[in-house]
Design a protein around this motif. Structure first.
Motif, mmCIF file in Angstrom:
data_model
loop_
_atom_site.group_PDB
_atom_site.id
_atom_site.type_symbol
_atom_site.label_atom_id
_atom_site.label_comp_id
_atom_site.label_asym_id
_atom_site.label_seq_id
_atom_site.Cartn_x
_atom_site.Cartn_y
_atom_site.Cartn_z
ATOM 1 N N GLN A 199 0.836 -1.190 0.000
ATOM 2 C CA GLN A 199 0.000 0.000 0.000
ATOM 3 C C GLN A 199 0.879 1.251 0.000
ATOM 4 O OE1 GLN A 199 -2.636 0.146 3.337
ATOM 5 N NE2 GLN A 199 -3.726 1.939 2.591
ATOM 6 N N GLY A 200 0.572 2.166 -0.909
ATOM 7 C CA GLY A 200 1.295 3.425 -1.002
ATOM 8 C C GLY A 200 2.574 3.355 -1.814
ATOM 9 N N LYS A 201 3.002 2.153 -2.211
ATOM 10 C CA LYS A 201 4.239 2.023 -2.971
ATOM 11 C C LYS A 201 4.017 1.452 -4.363
ATOM 12 C CE LYS A 201 7.434 1.784 0.842
ATOM 13 N NZ LYS A 201 8.580 1.120 1.407
ATOM 14 N N GLY A 202 2.781 1.090 -4.673
ATOM 15 C CA GLY A 202 2.487 0.609 -6.011
ATOM 16 C C GLY A 202 2.727 -0.869 -6.194
ATOM 17 N N GLY A 203 2.796 -1.255 -7.470
ATOM 18 C CA GLY A 203 2.875 -2.659 -7.828
ATOM 19 C C GLY A 203 4.247 -3.275 -7.646
ATOM 20 N N ASP A 204 4.277 -4.547 -7.845
ATOM 21 C CA ASP A 204 5.468 -5.366 -7.709
ATOM 22 C C ASP A 204 6.419 -5.092 -8.864
ATOM 23 O OD1 ASP A 204 7.290 -7.447 -7.310
ATOM 24 O OD2 ASP A 204 5.734 -8.900 -6.826
ATOM 25 N N SER A 205 7.655 -4.713 -8.568
ATOM 26 C CA SER A 205 8.622 -4.454 -9.624
ATOM 27 C C SER A 205 9.291 -5.742 -10.107
ATOM 28 C CB SER A 205 9.691 -3.468 -9.144
ATOM 29 O OG SER A 205 10.392 -4.023 -8.043
ATOM 30 N N ASN A 206 9.090 -6.833 -9.375
ATOM 31 C CA ASN A 206 9.709 -8.092 -9.754
ATOM 32 C C ASN A 206 8.746 -9.254 -9.484
ATOM 33 O OD1 ASN A 206 11.670 -9.863 -10.634
ATOM 34 N ND2 ASN A 206 12.680 -9.977 -8.652
ATOM 35 N N PRO A 207 7.615 -9.306 -10.197
ATOM 36 C CA PRO A 207 6.640 -10.382 -9.948
ATOM 37 C C PRO A 207 7.178 -11.729 -10.422
ATOM 38 C CG PRO A 207 6.000 -9.131 -11.874
ATOM 39 C CD PRO A 207 7.195 -8.422 -11.285
ATOM 40 N N LEU A 208 6.614 -12.786 -9.876
ATOM 41 C CA LEU A 208 6.913 -14.134 -10.371
ATOM 42 C C LEU A 208 6.074 -14.333 -11.623
ATOM 43 C CD1 LEU A 208 6.846 -16.182 -7.053
ATOM 44 C CD2 LEU A 208 8.847 -15.545 -8.402
ATOM 45 N N LYS A 209 6.720 -14.537 -12.737
ATOM 46 C CA LYS A 209 6.021 -14.652 -14.016
ATOM 47 C C LYS A 209 6.098 -16.084 -14.537
ATOM 48 C CE LYS A 209 5.178 -10.545 -15.751
ATOM 49 N NZ LYS A 209 3.860 -10.189 -16.169
ATOM 50 N N ASN A 210 5.043 -16.479 -15.230
ATOM 51 C CA ASN A 210 4.988 -17.753 -15.944
ATOM 52 C C ASN A 210 5.292 -18.961 -15.058
ATOM 53 O OD1 ASN A 210 4.302 -16.488 -18.408
ATOM 54 N ND2 ASN A 210 6.447 -15.901 -18.639
ATOM 55 N N GLN A 211 4.690 -18.981 -13.878
ATOM 56 C CA GLN A 211 4.820 -20.119 -12.973
ATOM 57 C C GLN A 211 3.920 -21.243 -13.472
ATOM 58 O OE1 GLN A 211 7.006 -19.807 -10.051
ATOM 59 N NE2 GLN A 211 7.552 -18.259 -11.549
ATOM 60 N N LEU A 212 4.389 -22.474 -13.379
ATOM 61 C CA LEU A 212 3.627 -23.634 -13.826
ATOM 62 C C LEU A 212 3.166 -24.413 -12.605
ATOM 63 C CD1 LEU A 212 2.739 -25.371 -16.293
ATOM 64 C CD2 LEU A 212 4.896 -26.603 -16.026
ATOM 65 N N ASP A 213 1.887 -24.763 -12.579
ATOM 66 C CA ASP A 213 1.323 -25.465 -11.432
ATOM 67 C C ASP A 213 0.223 -26.397 -11.922
ATOM 68 O OD1 ASP A 213 0.824 -26.163 -8.805
ATOM 69 O OD2 ASP A 213 -0.276 -24.349 -8.330
ATOM 70 N N CYS A 214 -0.018 -27.462 -11.175
ATOM 71 C CA CYS A 214 -1.075 -28.404 -11.511
ATOM 72 C C CYS A 214 -1.907 -28.694 -10.269
ATOM 73 C CB CYS A 214 -0.482 -29.710 -12.032
ATOM 74 S SG CYS A 214 -1.725 -30.949 -12.471
ATOM 75 N N LEU A 215 -3.207 -28.618 -10.405
ATOM 76 C CA LEU A 215 -4.131 -29.055 -9.370
ATOM 77 C C LEU A 215 -4.982 -30.172 -9.964
ATOM 78 C CD1 LEU A 215 -5.432 -25.659 -7.891
ATOM 79 C CD2 LEU A 215 -3.674 -27.177 -6.945
ATOM 80 N N ILE A 216 -5.260 -31.176 -9.152
ATOM 81 C CA ILE A 216 -6.151 -32.247 -9.569
ATOM 82 C C ILE A 216 -7.445 -32.073 -8.786
ATOM 83 C CG2 ILE A 216 -6.527 -34.737 -9.673
ATOM 84 C CD1 ILE A 216 -3.468 -35.073 -9.733
ATOM 85 N N VAL A 217 -8.548 -32.044 -9.516
ATOM 86 C CA VAL A 217 -9.852 -31.900 -8.876
ATOM 87 C C VAL A 217 -10.709 -33.131 -9.173
ATOM 88 C CG1 VAL A 217 -9.861 -29.375 -8.771
ATOM 89 C CG2 VAL A 217 -10.721 -30.515 -10.812
#
Length: 166
Positions: free
Chosen positions: A105-123
């Protein structure tokens, strides 16, 4: 949760679970998982909560608790690929490519986000809704998806589809 009993309902549930699952508050995550996890996979709740506690400690936070004041995290699924793991479509693996952002809050967005993460959920369709499952008989059936690239005909042929945002 109200997801329809269909392959798209399974994918929608998994996407929703990934985007809404808390990644830093272990107490909230346990509550979320208690609602969306199959009774056949209750042990996986402790495993997922332990992963969050490890992340907290690596970030210099106490092992248990909420997010630091004024910081929020969000996960945005960009693409998904669903495949049935049984003959009836009652168990579906959903691979997802997502980005994860932190905002202070007050500092803006993430300058180093985690991009293109791969994940699998089984439902698994159970008790009128899609529930997370980590039952070994289904985990061993997981496939290995091709790499996702938005304009790749190979990714499209493998079943990857972009996820729309609101």
């Amino acid at each position: 949760m109200g997801f329809e009993h269909s392959s798209w309902g399974a994918e929608s549930a998994a996407i929703n679970y990934r985007q809404d699952m808390d990644i830093i508050d272990d107490v909230l995550l346990r509550k979320q998982l208690a609602t969306i996890t199959s009774p056949d996979s209750q042990d996986s709740i402790d495993e997922r909560v332990s992963e969050v506690r490890t992340i907290r400690e690596e970030a210099g936070l106490p092992p248990s608790g909420g997010a630091p004041d004024r910081i929020t995290f969000s996960t945005v699924v960009k693409a998904s690929r669903g495949r049935s793991l049984d003959d009836d479509g009652e168990v579906v693996e959903v691979w997802m490519v997502h980005d994860r952002y932190g905002t202070e809050q007050g500092k803006g967005g993430d300058s180093n986000p985690l991009k293109n993460q791969l994940d699998c959920l089984i439902v698994k369709w159970q008790d009128g809704d899609w529930k997370l499952t980590d039952e070994p008989k289904y985990v061993k059936l997981k496939s290995s998806p091709s790499a996702y690239f938005p304009d790749s005909k190979f990714a499209f042929k493998d079943g990857w589809r972009e996820v729309g945002s609101e």
